[in-house]
Enzyme design. Structure first.
Site, PDB file in Angstrom:
ATOM      1  N   SER A 153       0.836  -1.206   0.000  1.00  0.00           N
ATOM      2  CA  SER A 153       0.000   0.000   0.000  1.00  0.00           C
ATOM      3  C   SER A 153       0.873   1.260   0.000  1.00  0.00           C
ATOM      4  CB  SER A 153      -0.877  -0.022   1.256  1.00  0.00           C
ATOM      5  OG  SER A 153      -1.464   1.242   1.469  1.00  0.00           O
ATOM      6  N   TYR A 176      -1.894   5.782  -4.487  1.00  0.00           N
ATOM      7  CA  TYR A 176      -2.884   6.852  -4.328  1.00  0.00           C
ATOM      8  C   TYR A 176      -2.281   8.086  -4.969  1.00  0.00           C
ATOM      9  CZ  TYR A 176      -5.914   4.421  -1.005  1.00  0.00           C
ATOM     10  OH  TYR A 176      -6.806   3.560  -0.436  1.00  0.00           O
ATOM     11  N   THR A 202      -5.303   2.939  -7.463  1.00  0.00           N
ATOM     12  CA  THR A 202      -6.632   2.928  -6.836  1.00  0.00           C
ATOM     13  C   THR A 202      -7.450   4.074  -7.410  1.00  0.00           C
ATOM     14  OG1 THR A 202      -5.848   1.880  -4.823  1.00  0.00           O
ATOM     15  CG2 THR A 202      -7.847   3.191  -4.625  1.00  0.00           C
ATOM     16  N   LYS A 277      -7.372  -0.353 -10.375  1.00  0.00           N
ATOM     17  CA  LYS A 277      -7.983  -1.086  -9.252  1.00  0.00           C
ATOM     18  C   LYS A 277      -9.204  -0.338  -8.721  1.00  0.00           C
ATOM     19  CE  LYS A 277      -6.931  -2.595  -4.530  1.00  0.00           C
ATOM     20  NZ  LYS A 277      -7.804  -1.669  -3.812  1.00  0.00           N
ATOM     21  N   HIS A 301     -12.935  -2.009  -2.906  1.00  0.00           N
ATOM     22  CA  HIS A 301     -12.082  -1.489  -1.832  1.00  0.00           C
ATOM     23  C   HIS A 301     -12.442  -2.157  -0.500  1.00  0.00           C
ATOM     24  CE1 HIS A 301      -9.531   2.313  -1.050  1.00  0.00           C
ATOM     25  NE2 HIS A 301      -9.506   1.643   0.073  1.00  0.00           N
TER      26      HIS A 301
HETATM   27  C1  GLV Z   1      -6.942   2.306   2.882  1.00  0.00           C
HETATM   28  O1  GLV Z   1      -6.699   2.102   1.733  1.00  0.00           O
HETATM   29  C2  GLV Z   1      -8.255   2.256   3.431  1.00  0.00           C
HETATM   30  O2  GLV Z   1      -9.199   2.010   2.676  1.00  0.00           O
HETATM   31  O3  GLV Z   1      -8.409   2.470   4.636  1.00  0.00           O
END
Ligand code: GLV
Length: 414
Positions: A153, A176, A202, A277, A301
């Site tokens: 991540s 991100y 994402t 994604k 997600h």
């Molecule tokens: C992180 O990606 C979350 O969704 O908390």
């Protein structure tokens, strides 16, 4: 018998209180040493008794501070999609084939040109050191031991360089997009240099989903931890707010204007393949293809963004059809059994990613927990293949499952 035991304990108790402080201290140390051994043995037995990945969640819940467990476990708002991610798998049934020689089963596959041991990979989940002091290091080691891919991540508590230093392994980097594009460009370059093999962009988080437990708990990153990729950029900490600290961070830092043109921009700063994604529709799949995506992850997600979107396993087939076999389609969300992996592959996924099982097993048992999760899913998947008459991933077909959206099969007229 009781009388004899009681008298023995009483005599020990009296002796203890008449002894010198040094003798007392020695005995207390010894007692605490043995208590430690007993508790460690109980823990080992407990871990040994685990027979499926879901069982780690209750242990994690016991061990973790409430704020941390809630952050990992929660979905958005009513958490309808959170439950549906699991329930939808349960509504898909098998049509197994029998009397196939399954004495050899091959689970291996190739993802974006990289050969891995099974189509089960690790999804990006943020802040893993909240679960265990080894955090992302433990996950990275467990993934490479299992011969599969780990996705790190952006909001990891270990940096891309640190994770790379754990040893060889095929790793993707989840991205991100921050308002400050220099931060993004720098980070992508660092991931590339650290040997990461793909970017999982994402695309479902212009604003953070409303996770009510995080709001109630005033979620923030514990003060001894940092979003390690952003250390030195003054972006590594979450403020303590009267809301979810992560929601405020996203509102302040993440670029809401992100759109399809930015895939082109991303391609100007990296030559790594880009996985989009967070796709749930055929329409967006067609745009992703045109934009030059190398793959798609059907993801909601972990049900943490828009509530009342379908389960990913329900959305998968429309995406697969729209992708027309031109790029691989992956799935995350609700995968807890080898049977789930098989169902996803039967509906056209090239592989699946797991998220929460990694976090909960990490919390319960560190690297050993994550290794065991990967092994249990592998074993269950292999078993499902054998009992369905499939010897390789290629042999898993749409005809091996029946879904609620399939037309009733017409019985042949006799
Ligand atoms: C992180 O990606 C979350 O969704 O908390």
């Amino acid at each position: 018998m009781f009388h004899v035991t009681f008298s023995w304990f009483l005599s020990r108790f009296i002796v203890f209180f008449t002894e010198s402080p040094q003798a007392k201290e020695g005995k207390l140390k010894l007692a605490s040493y043995f208590a430690d051994i007993v508790s460690k043995s109980c823990e080992l037995v407990k871990m040994d008794m685990i027979t499926n990945v879901t069982e780690y969640e209750a242990i994690a819940k016991e061990k973790l501070p409430k704020m941390v467990y809630d952050y990992y476990a929660s979905g958005a708002e009513d958490q309808w999609t959170l439950k549906e991610n699991r329930n939808a798998f349960a509504r898909i049934l098998f049509r197994p084939r029998i009397l196939v020689d399954v004495s050899r089963i091959d689970l291996t596959t190739t993802i974006l040109g990289f050969k891995i041991s099974m189509p089960i990979m690790i999804a990006p989940t943020a802040m893993q050191k909240m679960a265990h002091p080894e955090g992302e290091f433990a996950t990275a080691r467990a993934a490479s031991a299992a011969g599969t891919i780990m996705t790190l991540s952006s909001w990891a508590t270990s940096s891309v360089e640190e994770v790379a230093s754990t040893g060889p392994g095929i790793r993707f980097f989840q991205l991100y997009v921050f308002k400050d594009r220099n931060v993004v460009a720098q980070l992508v370059r660092r991931a590339e240099r650290a040997g990461f093999k793909a970017i999982a962009l994402t695309v479902d988080t212009p604003i953070l989903g409303r996770r009510e437990a995080d709001i109630k708990n005033r979620f923030t990153l514990p003060s001894h931890l940092i979003l390690k990729n952003f250390e030195g950029l003054d972006l590594g900490k979450l403020d303590k707010t009267s809301d979810s600290g992560l929601a405020s961070y996203v509102a302040g830092q993440i670029d809401r204007s992100l759109n399809w043109k930015d895939i082109k921009w991303l391609q100007t700063i990296t030559s790594l393949p880009i996985l989009v994604k967070g796709v749930l529709t055929a329409e967006d799949t067609r745009i992703a293809l045109k934009a030059g995506a190398s793959g798609i992850v059907v993801s909601n997600h972990g049900a943490r963004q828009l509530d009342y979107v379908p389960a990913t396993i329900t959305a998968l087939e429309e995406v697969v059809k729209a992708a027309e076999g031109r790029i691989p389609v992956f799935l995350d969300g609700g995968v807890r059994r080898g049977t789930d992996v098989f169902k996803a592959l039967a509906l056209g996924a090239a592989g699946v990613f797991i998220g929460r099982p990694v976090l909960f097993s990490l919390a319960a048992d560190g690297e050993a927990g994550v290794r065991k999760v990967l092994q249990m899913l592998r074993d269950e998947f292999e078993l499902t293949m054998a009992l369905s008459g499939c010897r390789s991933l290629k042999e898993i077909t749409r005809d091996h499952v029946v879904t609620e959206w399939d037309r009733p099969r017409i019985a042949p007229k006799l």
